[in-house]
Design an enzyme around this catalytic site. Structure first.
Site, PDB file in Angstrom:
ATOM      1  N   ASP A   1       0.839  -1.195   0.000  1.00 11.53           N
ATOM      2  CA  ASP A   1       0.000   0.000   0.000  1.00 11.53           C
ATOM      3  C   ASP A   1       0.876   1.248   0.000  1.00 11.53           C
ATOM      4  OD1 ASP A   1       0.527   0.742   2.886  1.00 11.53           O
ATOM      5  OD2 ASP A   1      -0.390  -1.227   3.204  1.00 11.53           O
TER       6      ASP A   1
ATOM      7  N   GLU B   1      21.458 -21.727 -19.752  1.00 13.75           N
ATOM      8  CA  GLU B   1      20.579 -20.870 -18.943  1.00 13.75           C
ATOM      9  C   GLU B   1      21.391 -19.767 -18.270  1.00 13.75           C
ATOM     10  OE1 GLU B   1      16.879 -23.687 -17.472  1.00 13.75           O
ATOM     11  OE2 GLU B   1      18.871 -24.070 -16.630  1.00 13.75           O
TER      12      GLU B   1
END
Ligand code: DGJ
Length: 763
Positions: A539, A619
């Protein structure tokens, strides 16, 4: 001047760059709301209508005039007790049990700059776009109810935001109790509205929801002591059918991390009241003579379409809420130990991770849960903030030093508000935890909440953690919170025999803020990332203390598209903790290409959460490139304009006849429109599919853009590999018709497309 007070007309007008907010003092001193919308000149009081509506109370001062009723008139701060039967923002109880008050304007003040609220986060003017910031204070009084209320309106004109907060003061001799007090309330005289809010659950936070308002009240909020995974203290009231670029949108967010309510009420006359503030459930704040209470701050903003509101909130958060030593600086790309090791590690394993992280080009190694006390699982240890040297095989200081030697920064996880019953802290101080005497507490993840409404509890935990980290070479702290608050009972001496849940929960939130401030004071150079089992406390309030917050424990790149989509309406990329994790994904079992996991995580602060020892050489090469790319595009992704190019539920999809999109896409654009980056992730695949078009935004229509494919799934067969250079197009073509997207077979592939303005004569 952003704020104009016309004394003769008894009108107050707040102008921002593109919006206008107007209120006025009615004939009997009530503060009425006239207008909030696009910038406009004029006297909006003329828009109010006065008729006898029946069963509508009239203030005594109105004499025999039955047309003046506060049940019908739009108000700035609706309070219970003046004849308004709609959702009111203020409810006051006298010592003798009498409810209600009737507030009238006493004074109007305009001052330069923005206001602050003690112990609570507030928007600051900053330097960027701060010119002309002003604050309006309207002081209301009801002498019979012994109360004075100050309404505050901070105006940041360039950002088009209005910052609301209210203070109530007991001006009498006897105690009064505030049972409800919102931060803001806006009445819209007419209109067909939808409320857009962001709901979810643990692991699936902030999914966008649209609700068409019908007569009655629609409310969302939290009673969990934190803002919650379930609802977010941000919502929008928009014209029905509003989209990214059309329709009036009023957005409101609360700088507060505890219980809240956001409501919209469509009344009997077709008027809509939109309000937000601390939840009034179990809330009762006693005020002795002279005492006052101030609400958290709410941010209001109006724009045309969702995109305009998003752009403003992103700028607001980045430059006026988040506090950074070096604003805009590259955030560290991290490797977090959680999904790679969970509780199963020792110091050497952490050092090995650090070595791998450095080798791959990352900046920071975060040692997550499990480094302290007796903590080999989640049943014990919380509260005992002392490194488990036996498990680590070395003191924390040495671990930090050796991690630094590997060439990366060092970060640590904490969960300060919590305690396990199986901990030395709980055995020594059972009264520090929320437990109702005589009852067994509700457990959640085997842990209890500490009573952070008490300063001595906050200080005890802060002292322990600060002293533990004092000599450790530390660069980052991840502050977690893994359960909702329950069994609220405080042993604070002055409150022990008169429990007050609402007050305790409010003080709890202030305690959390105070705790983080202590960390900042002790470790001014340490970056703190917020977390609550992922995004349970994501928030505007927390962002004032922690500039980035872990978005969700759900690291599935495809599920995250929806969570990031919802969160993007208000929270900028710089605040969103996002990691690339291993496949099959630990939460869903889904397998996605590495390129797609990175494209998704790039819409956040970016990091990895896996064990690099299990990666293939190929990777690792890809990861090195991804990290370089994130750094290369940092300014664009974190300070550019962010636009959503697709909606999760939206247009009809000709490929399968549903409304579910085949792909999700978003775009970052340089403020000068010289470059942009679009991310596309394909969610569905079809045989003989119609061509998909990507409509770009915010480009210069007259310029030609060279299009470069930054990344694609190299695991696809040769025949499906795309050339890196795509045909150049003008901004107008890219925005009006859109770019035909090359087909990619299979699900979950992605494209990262860079558009660069061609120099004159090129392209
Ligand atoms: C919940 C967090 O969201 C995870 O990332 C991890 O830190 C765990 N807690 C550790 O307990």
């Amino acid at each position: 001047m952003a704020i104009l007070y016309d004394k003769s007309g008894q009108r107050i007008t707040l102008h921002t760059r593109t919006t206008t907010y107007q209120m006025g003092i009615g004939p009997y001193g009530h503060l009425l709301h006239y207008y909030y919308g696009k910038r406009a000149e004029g006297d909006f009081s003329a828009c109010l209508s006065y008729r006898d509506r029946g069963f509508a109370g009239n203030p005594y001062d109105a004499g025999n005039d039955r047309t003046y009723s506060l049940d019908i008139l739009p108000q700035e701060f609706p309070c219970y007790g003046n004849g308004d039967y709609r959702t009111t923002s203020f409810r006051l109880k006298q010592e003798n049990g009498v409810y209600g008050c009737d507030l009238r304007v006493k004074e109007v003040r305009v001052e330069a700059g923005l206001y602050t609220i003690p112990e609570l986060p507030t928007v600051y003017a900053g330097t960027k776009e701060a010119e002309g910031a002003e604050t309006l204070s309207v002081i209301l009084e009801d002498a019979a109810a012994n109360v004075e209320v100050t309404l505050r309106y901070g105006v940041l004109p360039e950002l088009d935001v209005i910052l609301r907060a209210n203070t109530v003061r007991n001006i009498g001799k006897h105690e009064i109790v505030v049972e409800k007090m919102d931060s803001a309330s806006v009445d819209m005289l007419h209109g067909d509205f939808e409320m857009i809010h962001f709901s979810g659950r643990y692991g699936t936070e902030r999914l966008m929801q649209r609700t068409r308002l019908g007569e009655g009240r629609f409310t969302v909020g939290s009673l969990r002591g934190e803002s919650s995974h379930q609802h977010n203290p941000f919502a929008m009231l928009c014209a029905a059918g509003a989209g990214e670029d059309h329709g009036l949108v009023m957005a409101a967010g609360l700088l507060y991390s505890g219980n809240f309510t956001i409501s919209a009420e469509l009344d009997q006359m077709g008027q809509t009241r939109f309000a937000l503030g601390v939840s009034d459930e179990m809330f009762a704040w006693p005020l002795a003579a002279g005492e006052s209470f101030t609400t958290p701050q709410a941010v209001l903003c109006i724009g045309e379409g969702f995109a305009s509101v998003t752009h403003r909130f992103h700028d607001l958060v980045n430059h006026h809420i988040v506090r950074e030593k070096q604003p805009g600086a590259l955030r560290p790309i991290l490797l977090n130990s959680w999904e790679g090791c969970y509780f199963d590690f020792d110091g050497e394993k952490i050092i090995a991770l650090a070595e791998e992280a450095a080798e791959l080009g990352m900046d920071l190694l975060v040692m997550d849960d499990g480094w302290f006390g007796k903590r080999d699982d989640d049943c014990s240890g919380l509260g005992d903030w002392k490194a488990n040297e036996k498990k680590l095989g070395m003191p924390l200081k040495e671990l930090g030093r050796r991690i630094h030697e590997k060439g990366v920064k060092f970060g640590i996880w904490i969960e300060p508000e919590m305690v396990n019953e199986d901990s030395d802290l709980y055995r020594a101080h059972p009264d520090y935890a929320f437990v109702i005497p005589g009852r067994k507490p509700i457990r959640s993840r085997y842990q209890l909440c500490l009573d952070f409404s008490r300063k001595e509890v906050v200080d005890c935990i802060a002292d322990r953690i600060i002293s533990e980290f004092r000599d450790v070479p530390l660069d980052y702290i991840k502050m977690d919170m893994n359960r909702s608050v329950h069994d609220v009972f405080t042993h604070a001496p002055e409150w022990a025999d008169r429990q007050n849940v609402g007050r305790t929960l409010y003080r709890y939130v202030l305690g959390v803020y105070a705790f983080i401030e202590r960390l900042h004071e002790a470790f001014p150079d340490v970056l703190i990332e917020g977390c609550s089992g992922g995004g349970g406390r994501f928030d505007l309030g927390m962002l004032y203390y922690t500039p980035q917050i872990w978005l969700s424990d759900n690291t599935d790149a495809i599920e995250r598209l929806q969570l990031q989509y919802g969160s993007s309406f208000v929270y900028p990329v710089s605040t969103i903790g996002a990691h690339v994790s291993a496949v099959p994904n630990h939460q869903t079992g889904r397998v996605t290409p590495l390129v797609t996991r990175a494209v998704t995580a790039m819409a956040g602060t970016f990091g990895y959460e896996l064990d690099p020892a299990r990666l293939s050489a190929e990777e690792k090469t890809m990861i090195r490139k991804q990290i370089q790319r994130v750094k290369q595009f940092w300014n664009l992704t974190h300070d550019g304009l962010y636009d959503r190019l697709s909606a999760p539920e939206g247009e009809w999809n000709p490929a399968d006849g549903t409304h579910d999109p085949d792909y999700m896409a978003w775009q970052y654009t340089a403020r000068d429109r010289s470059e942009a980056l679009a991310s596309v992730v394909f969610i569905k695949t079809h045989c003989n599919a119609p061509t998909l078009y990507l409509k770009w935004k915010e480009l210069d229509p007259d310029a030609t853009y060279r299009l470069h494919l930054e990344d694609q799934n190299r695991e696809l067969p040769e025949a499906w590999q795309l050339p890196e250079e795509l045909p150049a197009m003008t901004g107008a073509v890219l925005m009006e018709m859109g770019m035909p997207l090359p087909y990619q077979p299979g699900e979950y592939n992605s494209l990262l497309i860079y558009a660069e303005k061609a120099k004159d004569g090129q392209g």
